[in-house]
Scaffold this motif. Structure first.
Motif, PDB file in Angstrom:
ATOM      1  N   ASP A  20     -10.284   0.384  -6.192  1.00  0.00           N
ATOM      2  CA  ASP A  20     -11.461   0.867  -5.462  1.00  0.00           C
ATOM      3  C   ASP A  20     -11.561   0.057  -4.176  1.00  0.00           C
ATOM      4  O   ASP A  20     -11.759  -1.169  -4.225  1.00  0.00           O
ATOM      5  CB  ASP A  20     -12.722   0.674  -6.302  1.00  0.00           C
ATOM      6  CG  ASP A  20     -13.989   0.929  -5.495  1.00  0.00           C
ATOM      7  OD1 ASP A  20     -13.961   1.809  -4.613  1.00  0.00           O
ATOM      8  OD2 ASP A  20     -14.996   0.235  -5.734  1.00  0.00           O
TER       9      ASP A  20
ATOM     10  N   TRP B 240      -4.283   0.933  -8.978  1.00  0.00           N
ATOM     11  CA  TRP B 240      -5.201   1.848  -8.303  1.00  0.00           C
ATOM     12  C   TRP B 240      -6.496   1.084  -8.082  1.00  0.00           C
ATOM     13  O   TRP B 240      -7.173   0.700  -9.046  1.00  0.00           O
ATOM     14  CB  TRP B 240      -5.433   3.091  -9.139  1.00  0.00           C
ATOM     15  CG  TRP B 240      -4.293   4.067  -9.111  1.00  0.00           C
ATOM     16  CD1 TRP B 240      -4.166   5.172  -8.315  1.00  0.00           C
ATOM     17  CD2 TRP B 240      -3.099   4.027  -9.911  1.00  0.00           C
ATOM     18  NE1 TRP B 240      -2.986   5.824  -8.574  1.00  0.00           N
ATOM     19  CE2 TRP B 240      -2.305   5.140  -9.548  1.00  0.00           C
ATOM     20  CE3 TRP B 240      -2.628   3.152 -10.908  1.00  0.00           C
ATOM     21  CZ2 TRP B 240      -1.079   5.407 -10.146  1.00  0.00           C
ATOM     22  CZ3 TRP B 240      -1.402   3.413 -11.490  1.00  0.00           C
ATOM     23  CH2 TRP B 240      -0.639   4.522 -11.112  1.00  0.00           C
TER      24      TRP B 240
ATOM     25  N   GLU C  34      -3.500   7.003  -0.851  1.00  0.00           N
ATOM     26  CA  GLU C  34      -4.777   7.228  -1.534  1.00  0.00           C
ATOM     27  C   GLU C  34      -4.580   8.180  -2.707  1.00  0.00           C
ATOM     28  O   GLU C  34      -3.705   9.045  -2.675  1.00  0.00           O
ATOM     29  CB  GLU C  34      -5.812   7.815  -0.567  1.00  0.00           C
ATOM     30  CG  GLU C  34      -6.248   6.876   0.532  1.00  0.00           C
ATOM     31  CD  GLU C  34      -7.372   7.453   1.376  1.00  0.00           C
ATOM     32  OE1 GLU C  34      -7.877   8.549   1.007  1.00  0.00           O
ATOM     33  OE2 GLU C  34      -7.749   6.848   2.382  1.00  0.00           O
ATOM     34  N   GLU C  35      -5.423   8.021  -3.730  1.00  0.00           N
ATOM     35  CA  GLU C  35      -5.338   8.898  -4.896  1.00  0.00           C
ATOM     36  C   GLU C  35      -6.699   8.942  -5.595  1.00  0.00           C
ATOM     37  O   GLU C  35      -7.402   7.929  -5.665  1.00  0.00           O
ATOM     38  CB  GLU C  35      -4.261   8.399  -5.857  1.00  0.00           C
ATOM     39  CG  GLU C  35      -3.935   9.377  -6.974  1.00  0.00           C
ATOM     40  CD  GLU C  35      -2.700   8.968  -7.751  1.00  0.00           C
ATOM     41  OE1 GLU C  35      -2.668   9.210  -8.966  1.00  0.00           O
ATOM     42  OE2 GLU C  35      -1.768   8.401  -7.135  1.00  0.00           O
TER      43      GLU C  35
ATOM     44  N   LYS D 171      -7.263   1.278 -12.511  1.00  0.00           N
ATOM     45  CA  LYS D 171      -6.167   1.805 -13.326  1.00  0.00           C
ATOM     46  C   LYS D 171      -4.911   1.003 -13.012  1.00  0.00           C
ATOM     47  O   LYS D 171      -4.717   0.541 -11.882  1.00  0.00           O
ATOM     48  CB  LYS D 171      -5.953   3.291 -13.009  1.00  0.00           C
ATOM     49  CG  LYS D 171      -4.802   3.951 -13.746  1.00  0.00           C
ATOM     50  CD  LYS D 171      -4.656   5.414 -13.311  1.00  0.00           C
ATOM     51  CE  LYS D 171      -3.440   6.071 -13.928  1.00  0.00           C
ATOM     52  NZ  LYS D 171      -3.278   7.485 -13.454  1.00  0.00           N
ATOM     53  N   LYS D 172      -4.049   0.851 -14.026  1.00  0.00           N
ATOM     54  CA  LYS D 172      -2.814   0.092 -13.812  1.00  0.00           C
ATOM     55  C   LYS D 172      -1.693   0.658 -14.680  1.00  0.00           C
ATOM     56  O   LYS D 172      -1.921   1.026 -15.829  1.00  0.00           O
ATOM     57  CB  LYS D 172      -3.031  -1.395 -14.126  1.00  0.00           C
ATOM     58  CG  LYS D 172      -1.814  -2.271 -13.823  1.00  0.00           C
ATOM     59  CD  LYS D 172      -2.134  -3.758 -13.918  1.00  0.00           C
ATOM     60  CE  LYS D 172      -2.351  -4.199 -15.340  1.00  0.00           C
ATOM     61  NZ  LYS D 172      -2.427  -5.678 -15.452  1.00  0.00           N
TER      62      LYS D 172
ATOM     63  N   THR E  40       1.929  -0.795 -10.720  1.00  0.00           N
ATOM     64  CA  THR E  40       1.182   0.046  -9.787  1.00  0.00           C
ATOM     65  C   THR E  40      -0.300  -0.161 -10.060  1.00  0.00           C
ATOM     66  O   THR E  40      -0.742  -0.067 -11.212  1.00  0.00           O
ATOM     67  CB  THR E  40       1.546   1.532  -9.948  1.00  0.00           C
ATOM     68  OG1 THR E  40       2.952   1.698  -9.776  1.00  0.00           O
ATOM     69  CG2 THR E  40       0.817   2.374  -8.916  1.00  0.00           C
TER      70      THR E  40
ATOM     71  N   VAL F 289      -9.038   9.018  -8.732  1.00  0.00           N
ATOM     72  CA  VAL F 289      -9.047   8.602 -10.131  1.00  0.00           C
ATOM     73  C   VAL F 289     -10.444   8.873 -10.700  1.00  0.00           C
ATOM     74  O   VAL F 289     -11.406   8.202 -10.342  1.00  0.00           O
ATOM     75  CB  VAL F 289      -8.696   7.107 -10.297  1.00  0.00           C
ATOM     76  CG1 VAL F 289      -8.779   6.697 -11.758  1.00  0.00           C
ATOM     77  CG2 VAL F 289      -7.309   6.820  -9.743  1.00  0.00           C
TER      78      VAL F 289
ATOM     79  N   TYR G 182       0.843  -1.198   0.000  1.00  0.00           N
ATOM     80  CA  TYR G 182       0.000   0.000   0.000  1.00  0.00           C
ATOM     81  C   TYR G 182       0.879   1.249   0.000  1.00  0.00           C
ATOM     82  O   TYR G 182       1.814   1.371   0.793  1.00  0.00           O
ATOM     83  CB  TYR G 182      -0.917  -0.002   1.225  1.00  0.00           C
ATOM     84  CG  TYR G 182      -1.690   1.284   1.409  1.00  0.00           C
ATOM     85  CD1 TYR G 182      -2.790   1.571   0.616  1.00  0.00           C
ATOM     86  CD2 TYR G 182      -1.301   2.213   2.377  1.00  0.00           C
ATOM     87  CE1 TYR G 182      -3.498   2.755   0.773  1.00  0.00           C
ATOM     88  CE2 TYR G 182      -2.008   3.399   2.548  1.00  0.00           C
ATOM     89  CZ  TYR G 182      -3.097   3.664   1.740  1.00  0.00           C
ATOM     90  OH  TYR G 182      -3.784   4.829   1.891  1.00  0.00           O
TER      91      TYR G 182
ATOM     92  N   THR H 290      -9.255   6.041  -4.504  1.00  0.00           N
ATOM     93  CA  THR H 290      -8.683   4.709  -4.654  1.00  0.00           C
ATOM     94  C   THR H 290      -7.476   4.532  -3.747  1.00  0.00           C
ATOM     95  O   THR H 290      -6.877   5.510  -3.284  1.00  0.00           O
ATOM     96  CB  THR H 290      -8.249   4.455  -6.114  1.00  0.00           C
ATOM     97  OG1 THR H 290      -7.186   5.368  -6.464  1.00  0.00           O
ATOM     98  CG2 THR H 290      -9.422   4.652  -7.073  1.00  0.00           C
ATOM     99  N   TYR H 291      -7.125   3.264  -3.521  1.00  0.00           N
ATOM    100  CA  TYR H 291      -5.886   2.922  -2.821  1.00  0.00           C
ATOM    101  C   TYR H 291      -4.846   2.530  -3.866  1.00  0.00           C
ATOM    102  O   TYR H 291      -5.140   1.773  -4.783  1.00  0.00           O
ATOM    103  CB  TYR H 291      -6.100   1.744  -1.865  1.00  0.00           C
ATOM    104  CG  TYR H 291      -6.959   2.042  -0.661  1.00  0.00           C
ATOM    105  CD1 TYR H 291      -7.393   3.334  -0.376  1.00  0.00           C
ATOM    106  CD2 TYR H 291      -7.358   1.013   0.209  1.00  0.00           C
ATOM    107  CE1 TYR H 291      -8.186   3.607   0.728  1.00  0.00           C
ATOM    108  CE2 TYR H 291      -8.147   1.273   1.318  1.00  0.00           C
ATOM    109  CZ  TYR H 291      -8.561   2.564   1.573  1.00  0.00           C
ATOM    110  OH  TYR H 291      -9.337   2.829   2.667  1.00  0.00           O
ATOM    111  N   ARG H 292      -3.634   3.046  -3.699  1.00  0.00           N
ATOM    112  CA  ARG H 292      -2.559   2.749  -4.645  1.00  0.00           C
ATOM    113  C   ARG H 292      -1.626   1.695  -4.050  1.00  0.00           C
ATOM    114  O   ARG H 292      -1.184   1.816  -2.917  1.00  0.00           O
ATOM    115  CB  ARG H 292      -1.794   4.025  -4.971  1.00  0.00           C
ATOM    116  CG  ARG H 292      -0.782   3.867  -6.092  1.00  0.00           C
ATOM    117  CD  ARG H 292      -0.070   5.180  -6.411  1.00  0.00           C
ATOM    118  NE  ARG H 292       0.735   5.667  -5.294  1.00  0.00           N
ATOM    119  CZ  ARG H 292       0.411   6.712  -4.557  1.00  0.00           C
ATOM    120  NH1 ARG H 292      -0.703   7.391  -4.801  1.00  0.00           N
ATOM    121  NH2 ARG H 292       1.184   7.090  -3.552  1.00  0.00           N
TER     122      ARG H 292
END
Length: 398
Positions: free
Chosen positions: A264, A262, A191-192, A272-273, A260, A194, A188, A199-201
């Protein structure tokens, strides 16, 4: 049936409805939510990532020297679908992945292809296996002209694959890499936002350290019977290595990656990736000599929008059954209980008034008894004057 009995029956019905709604709210917030928060059985998505990198030119296999082109456009595509076995507890995902050079036509631009199948737990998103199902498989590569059915090679999976669990936490998760054929930690990072979704990154390193340095590359596991794509022997001139041009040199293929995700946190959907993949040939693992492909790609905007919409749909479904309906049922249930209690109280007073109006004098305005007048009860009583007794003569005998 008189009015009081009807009111009493109505009061009992309303209170019963209120109690039922409270029980339903409890079940929805505990048992039912656990049944709803599961990976859907109708997943069908095409995920596309665009980017560029250094890539081998397949046509150079028939030339005097291998050709590696720099700064070529690349596209990574993943086709996700649901296969059997899939039921109330597990779902089997089949993901066909291809990495192509978009500056080449058809198969001339195909660099990587993999069909990965994994059965996961619909609640935890972790790979599961049984005696009849090893938990996963990869498809054996086939020639274009091969019309025979594909052959699967059993590959037990572990950890997470292609999804994170519902209610994803801010911690490290093991994520399976089908090329390396084992799991690696996804840590982890924060947070970001999108596209309006929090989302959690998470970041994952395969063969790299946290600073992006190549430290422990994975020797490529071939899916071919002759291991033709994992070890290659060719003259030094074809490799482009100084020395005797005709000297036969064998190199092994190695692999490393950085990803990486992202995610939910409610549904576990990867919205997202970004991926950096590195395939190369070398005689020593930490000394790359000939690049097969070194690429960096990221989810395109269409894929991100589609995945965010999917995550929101799953969020709404979970919220409806896990929060909105329970809160609504609790509110209506409490109102019904209070209303039923008040109505029951009125019914008792109404019954008392019908039996004896005098017992409910304070409520004559509510229970009107003016329609039941008794004439005799309201007649005025005439008072007759009392006669004063006359004195008898003293000599008159009684």
């Amino acid at each position: 049936m008189n009015r009081a009995v009807a009111l009493r029956i109505a009061a009992c019905g309303i209170m019963g409805l209120g109690a039922g709604l409270l029980i339903a709210a409890l079940l929805l917030s505990t048992y039912t939510q656990g049944k709803i928060a599961k990976v859907p059985l109708n997943l069908d998505a095409t995920l596309v990532s665009d980017g560029s990198g250094t890539a081998f030119e397949p046509a150079s296999l028939n030339r005097e020297k291998f050709v590696v082109d720099r700064d070529v456009p690349l596209a990574l595509q993943e086709q996700v679908s649901v296969e059997a076995p899939s039921n109330a507890d597990v779902v089997t995902l089949q993901v066909g992945s291809t990495l192509r050079r978009t500056d080449k036509q058809k198969d001339e631009g195909l660099l990587l292809a993999l069909v990965d199948t994994v059965t996961i737990n619909r609640s935890t998103a972790e790979a599961v296996s049984s005696e009849s199902n090893p938990g996963g498989a990869v498809q054996k590569p086939r020639a274009i002209e091969d019309d025979q059915p594909p052959t699967n090679i059993a590959l037990p999976h572990s950890g997470l694959t292609y999804r994170f669990p519902f209610d994803t936490e801010k911690r490290t998760y093991p994520v399976f890499d089908p090329i390396a054929q084992k799991e690696f930690d996804a840590n982890y990072d924060g947070e970001e936002d999108v596209n309006g979704l929090t989302t959690y990154r998470f970041s994952q390193n395969v063969g790299y350290d946290a600073d992006g340095k190549l430290v422990e590359p994975i020797k490529y596991s071939s899916l071919l019977d002759d291991d033709a794509d994992s070890e290659v022997t060719a003259p030094a001139a074809m490799w482009g290595i100084p020395g005797e041009p005709d000297e036969r040199i064998t190199m092994s293929r190695y692999y490393a990656a950085q990803r990486t995700f992202w995610v939910d946190p409610v549904s576990g959907t990867i919205v997202k990736k970004e991926e950096h993949g590195y395939h190369y040939y070398a005689r020593e693992p930490l000394k790359p000599e000939v690049t097969f492909v070194d690429f960096k790609v990221a989810s395109n905007e269409e894929t991100i929008e589609s995945q965010v919409a999917t995550a929101r749909d799953e969020r709404d479904r979970v919220a409806l059954w896990g929060r909105i309906l329970p809160i609504t049922f609790v509110a209506i249930g409490l109102v019904s209980l209070v209303g039923g209690a008040l109505l029951g109280s009125f019914s008792l007073r109404a019954e008392s008034a019908l039996i004896d109006p005098g017992l409910d004098e304070a409520d004559h305005s509510f229970f009107d008894t003016q329609g039941m007048k008794v004439p005799g009860a309201e007649a005025k009583t005439e008072k007759l004057p009392a006669q004063k007794p006359t004195d008898l003569p003293p000599d008159r005998p009684v």
